[in-house]
Design an enzyme around this catalytic site. Structure first.
Site, PDB file in Angstrom:
ATOM      1  N   LYS A 204       2.174  -3.810   6.576  1.00  0.00           N
ATOM      2  CA  LYS A 204       2.532  -3.910   5.148  1.00  0.00           C
ATOM      3  C   LYS A 204       4.041  -3.774   4.970  1.00  0.00           C
ATOM      4  O   LYS A 204       4.669  -4.511   4.201  1.00  0.00           O
ATOM      5  CB  LYS A 204       1.803  -2.827   4.336  1.00  0.00           C
ATOM      6  CG  LYS A 204       0.304  -3.041   4.242  1.00  0.00           C
ATOM      7  CD  LYS A 204      -0.043  -4.266   3.417  1.00  0.00           C
ATOM      8  CE  LYS A 204      -1.511  -4.575   3.388  1.00  0.00           C
ATOM      9  NZ  LYS A 204      -1.846  -5.862   2.791  1.00  0.00           N
TER      10      LYS A 204
ATOM     11  N   SER B 282       0.837  -1.203   0.000  1.00  0.00           N
ATOM     12  CA  SER B 282       0.000   0.000   0.000  1.00  0.00           C
ATOM     13  C   SER B 282       0.865   1.242   0.000  1.00  0.00           C
ATOM     14  O   SER B 282       1.966   1.259   0.586  1.00  0.00           O
ATOM     15  CB  SER B 282      -0.850  -0.026   1.272  1.00  0.00           C
ATOM     16  OG  SER B 282      -1.481   1.211   1.465  1.00  0.00           O
TER      17      SER B 282
ATOM     18  N   TYR C 202      -1.593  -0.894  10.721  1.00  0.00           N
ATOM     19  CA  TYR C 202      -1.918  -1.462   9.405  1.00  0.00           C
ATOM     20  C   TYR C 202      -0.764  -1.214   8.428  1.00  0.00           C
ATOM     21  O   TYR C 202      -0.262  -2.139   7.782  1.00  0.00           O
ATOM     22  CB  TYR C 202      -3.223  -0.858   8.859  1.00  0.00           C
ATOM     23  CG  TYR C 202      -3.391  -1.134   7.382  1.00  0.00           C
ATOM     24  CD1 TYR C 202      -3.649  -2.425   6.927  1.00  0.00           C
ATOM     25  CD2 TYR C 202      -3.233  -0.119   6.431  1.00  0.00           C
ATOM     26  CE1 TYR C 202      -3.757  -2.689   5.568  1.00  0.00           C
ATOM     27  CE2 TYR C 202      -3.339  -0.375   5.076  1.00  0.00           C
ATOM     28  CZ  TYR C 202      -3.600  -1.663   4.646  1.00  0.00           C
ATOM     29  OH  TYR C 202      -3.691  -1.927   3.305  1.00  0.00           O
TER      30      TYR C 202
END
Ligand code: NAD
Ligand code: WQD
Length: 346
Positions: free
Chosen positions: A162, A134, A158
């Site tokens: 990643k 992302s 989050y």
């Protein structure tokens, strides 16, 4: 003459999280290009209905197994049953706010889940993986457009999950250069398949702008809260690189098509290179849907940044891919999906 049974099985792409928003659109593109796949999903943020709809779109039964990527036994059964040559790894949790509240859940699902998957891949000599990363790994960039070698500084669990997975994959490659690894950093996926039969189906109140606008247009929400109009952008509202989910899906297809030729871990931005503000998004959606979309300017959302858009030139160089769908198509396709399915897949 004896032939080993596994050699007789046609090779497949394992699509983890294939029932989700980006996964379901990618299945359609894989099928169009003639690839066979098997979906593995625990449906924690999706439903079997999305697969049923994809099946209808491609006019074929879909192979799928209901399971968690952290379940090594179940994964092993999958690798035994099918001849899996590639993995496209979408499975993961993705809500930024929730990740701040429950970091252990996020690290367990995303990082631990990927470790279990990689271990199983290695044991089964499956060494090609395309991973859903992302743009959030860049954090607040010092300038835009963002190039792949910009500093990485995610600001929430989050985003960190990643980045940790990216680092793990780089170490896996160092330990075993037979691995072929593509890290795709998505910017802001929006839109839906042009049929209006599959699309984004957030549970509860949407966190992201586009589904919130779409739900307001269809009358499910009263107004859009615009989080801040005092950013250093052309109209003061946040600027992002919205990319049509079908363009994104085609980027995955290209990654699969070139993966055999790569000699190092390939890290690519998947964005359009264009930035649109929140107010521009609202206006574009009004035009595409012929609906009035009320909005209120509210205070900034914590953790948001002013501007984020990709430099997509390296992706174009390597994949011969670029996003082609316009903002109007993104809005029209989102609207078709939302208005045909006001309650998503339910
Ligand atoms: P999604 O939630 O619609 O799809 C993810 C799928 O993974 C869901 O079907 C869910 O049920 C499944 N899943 C989650 N944890 C699982 C587990 N432990 N085992 C098996 N299945 C599991 O999300 P999406 O928007 O399609 O995103 C796909 C991937 O792309 C995610 O990894 C996400 O982090 C990443 N990504 C998404 C965006 C975005 O804005 N949508 C942006 C950048 C990156
Ligand atoms: C876009 C713009 C908001 C909602 C998030 C994740 C990122 C990635 C994509 C997974 C911002 C504004 C939003 C609303 C608003 N996901 N906004 N009112 O924040 O760029 O990225 O999704 O990897 O990790 O952080 O996307 O759609 O939430 O916001 O004004 O109700 O819209 O402030 O400027 P974001 P978003």
């Amino acid at each position: 003459m004896k032939t080993h049974v596994s050699k007789l099985k046609k090779s497949k792409i394992l699509v983890t999280g294939g029932a989700g928003y980006i996964g379901s659109h990618t299945l359609v593109e894989l099928d169009l290009a003639g690839y066979d796949f098997v979906v593995y999903d625990n449906f924690c943020n999706s439903s079997k209905e999305s697969l049923r709809r994809v099946s209808k779109l491609i006019n074929k039964n879909i192979l799928f197994e209901n399971g968690d990527i952290r379940d090594s036994e179940k994964l092993q059964q999958l690798f035994t049953k099918y001849n899996i040559e590639h993995v496209i790894h979408f499975a993961g949790l993705k809500a930024v706010g929730e990740s701040v509240e429950t970091p252990i859940k996020y690290y367990d699902n995303n990082v631990n889940g990927t470790l279990v998957l990689l271990d199983c891949m290695k044991k089964n000599n499956c060494k090609k993986i395309v991973f859903s990363s992302s743009a959030t790994v860049y954090g607040d960039p010092s300038s835009t457009p963002i190039e792949e070698d910009f500093p990485l500084n995610p600001t929430n669990p989050y985003g960190k999950s990643k980045l940790f997975i990216e680092e793990i994959l780089r170490d896996v490659f160092i330990s075993d250069p037979e691995f072929k690894i593509v890290l795709l950093r998505y910017f802001n996926p929006v839109g839906a398949h042009v049929s209006g039969t599959i699309g984004e189906d957030p549970s509860g109140t949407p966190n992201n702008l586009m589904p919130f606008i779409a739900q307001t247009a269809v009358g499910k929400r009263e107004f859009v809260s615009v989080f801040g109009d005092d950013y250093n952008t052309h109209d003061g509202t946040g600027v992002r690189d919205y990319i049509h989910v079908v363009d994104l899906a085609q980027g995955h297809l290209k990654a699969i098509q070139i993966i055999n030729n790569i000699t190092e871990v390939l890290t690519l931005n998947l964005g359009t290179g264009n930035g649109y503000s929140v107010l521009e998004m609202i206006k574009a959606f009004e035009k595409a849907s012929s609906k009035n979309i009320p909005y209120k300017i509210e205070r900034r959302r914590e953790g948001d940044i002013a501007s984020c858009f990709a430099d997509p030139s390296y992706s174009f160089e390597v994949l011969k891919w670029k996003a082609t769908k316009t903002l109007d198509e993104m809005c029209k396709d989102s609207w078709r999906w939302q208005s045909n399915n006001p309650n998503g897949y339910k």
